[in-house]
Design a protein around this motif. Sequence first.
Motif, PDB file in Angstrom:
ATOM      1  N   THR A   1       1.078  14.303 -29.173  1.00 46.42           N
ATOM      2  CA  THR A   1       1.930  13.409 -29.795  1.00 46.42           C
ATOM      3  C   THR A   1       1.756  12.762 -31.245  1.00 46.42           C
ATOM      4  O   THR A   1       0.429  12.420 -31.141  1.00 46.42           O
ATOM      5  CB  THR A   1       2.509  12.422 -28.968  1.00 46.42           C
ATOM      6  OG1 THR A   1       1.578  11.419 -28.397  1.00 46.42           O
ATOM      7  CG2 THR A   1       3.285  12.733 -27.394  1.00 46.42           C
ATOM      8  N   ASN A   2       2.508  12.630 -31.894  1.00 49.41           N
ATOM      9  CA  ASN A   2       2.199  11.716 -33.160  1.00 49.41           C
ATOM     10  C   ASN A   2       3.236  10.733 -33.534  1.00 49.41           C
ATOM     11  O   ASN A   2       4.243  11.087 -34.109  1.00 49.41           O
ATOM     12  CB  ASN A   2       2.106  12.969 -34.322  1.00 49.41           C
ATOM     13  CG  ASN A   2       1.774  12.214 -35.606  1.00 49.41           C
ATOM     14  OD1 ASN A   2       1.032  11.074 -35.720  1.00 49.41           O
ATOM     15  ND2 ASN A   2       1.750  13.153 -36.731  1.00 49.41           N
TER      16      ASN A   2
ATOM     17  N   GLN B   1      10.962  18.453 -37.083  1.00 51.59           N
ATOM     18  CA  GLN B   1      10.420  18.714 -35.572  1.00 51.59           C
ATOM     19  C   GLN B   1      11.003  20.202 -35.050  1.00 51.59           C
ATOM     20  O   GLN B   1      12.124  20.272 -35.346  1.00 51.59           O
ATOM     21  CB  GLN B   1      10.676  17.751 -34.623  1.00 51.59           C
ATOM     22  CG  GLN B   1      10.338  16.176 -34.856  1.00 51.59           C
ATOM     23  CD  GLN B   1      11.119  15.571 -35.598  1.00 51.59           C
ATOM     24  OE1 GLN B   1      12.009  16.009 -36.316  1.00 51.59           O
ATOM     25  NE2 GLN B   1      11.143  14.267 -35.458  1.00 51.59           N
TER      26      GLN B   1
ATOM     27  N   ASP C   1       8.000  11.212 -30.760  1.00 57.89           N
ATOM     28  CA  ASP C   1       7.546  10.697 -31.987  1.00 57.89           C
ATOM     29  C   ASP C   1       8.484   9.503 -32.178  1.00 57.89           C
ATOM     30  O   ASP C   1       9.132   8.793 -31.388  1.00 57.89           O
ATOM     31  CB  ASP C   1       7.315  11.590 -33.085  1.00 57.89           C
ATOM     32  CG  ASP C   1       8.806  12.585 -33.343  1.00 57.89           C
ATOM     33  OD1 ASP C   1       9.993  11.828 -32.979  1.00 57.89           O
ATOM     34  OD2 ASP C   1       8.665  13.341 -33.851  1.00 57.89           O
TER      35      ASP C   1
ATOM     36  N   SER D   1       4.687  10.557 -37.186  1.00 56.61           N
ATOM     37  CA  SER D   1       5.139  11.694 -37.679  1.00 56.61           C
ATOM     38  C   SER D   1       6.508  11.661 -38.356  1.00 56.61           C
ATOM     39  O   SER D   1       7.153  10.938 -37.718  1.00 56.61           O
ATOM     40  CB  SER D   1       5.133  12.854 -36.750  1.00 56.61           C
ATOM     41  OG  SER D   1       5.590  14.225 -37.226  1.00 56.61           O
TER      42      SER D   1
END
Length: 293
Positions: free
Chosen positions: A68-69, A76, A207, A72
Amino acid sequence: MKQTLMFSLILLLLLSPIFSITTLAQSSPAPSPKAPTKPAPTKPTPSTVPSPAPSKPLVPALPQSPTTNPDSSGNQDIIKILRKAKSFNTLIRLLKTTQIINQVNAQLVTTKNGGLTILAPDDGAFSQLKAGYFNSLGERQQKELLQYHVIPVYVSSSNFDSLSNPVLTLASDSPSGFQINVTAYGNSVNISTGVVDATITGIVYTDKTLAIYHVDKVLVPLDFVKPKAIAPAPAVAKAPKADKENSSAENDDDQGQAKKDSSDAVSLIDMHGTVLLSLGVSLLVAAVTAMPC
């Protein structure tokens, strides 16, 4: 000799203080050693002050979840995320064949601030459905079933308890249709549709704008099983009025038939009378002719 005695006495007087100080020094006890001083406690520097603990997530991360980020901000790829997480092949296929993936991607782009939350059933969840169930649905219901698994807002893993029930889904075409109820307590989040009770078992991806969670069952909406409102029957002509019209028509027919019969009878009488009159006249003429002159 007196000088020698005097010299010895003076020498003794001079040396006696020195012997007294030495004797005192030897007889006095040695001072006790001082206790070691404790170092003063040092205050922690700002870098060592512990920061407040973040809110505890209600949904655990799955071992096979993609990294996971939270920071970000790029695009996606939902299909790529599901494929990397594995066990979502059926969902991927249905999203493509119904083209709902296009709607979800467009929704994600246009609602960057609000985001999306996808409740993703795995292949095992789809296998629990009755054989041929999805194919038995019409095209519209197939799309509604997949839209029903999408919440049109971003819900973090620690924020499910802040939702207000009932929760609208992407399939909701009205404030009262295609809703779910979310119950969060402890480390468990349950989803109820009125037909199915499912549990969110882990995080697939999250995110700032997109969250995908694994659910252990396919969410079948209550709208698929509750009876639809029966349409009112079309209005029909009032029975008494129809009877009256039929009665009037029948009376008219009877009267017409009676008039016809009466007319036929009169015509027959007239015809008979004419024949008799003609016959009588003929007999009278024959009788006159036969008389002698």
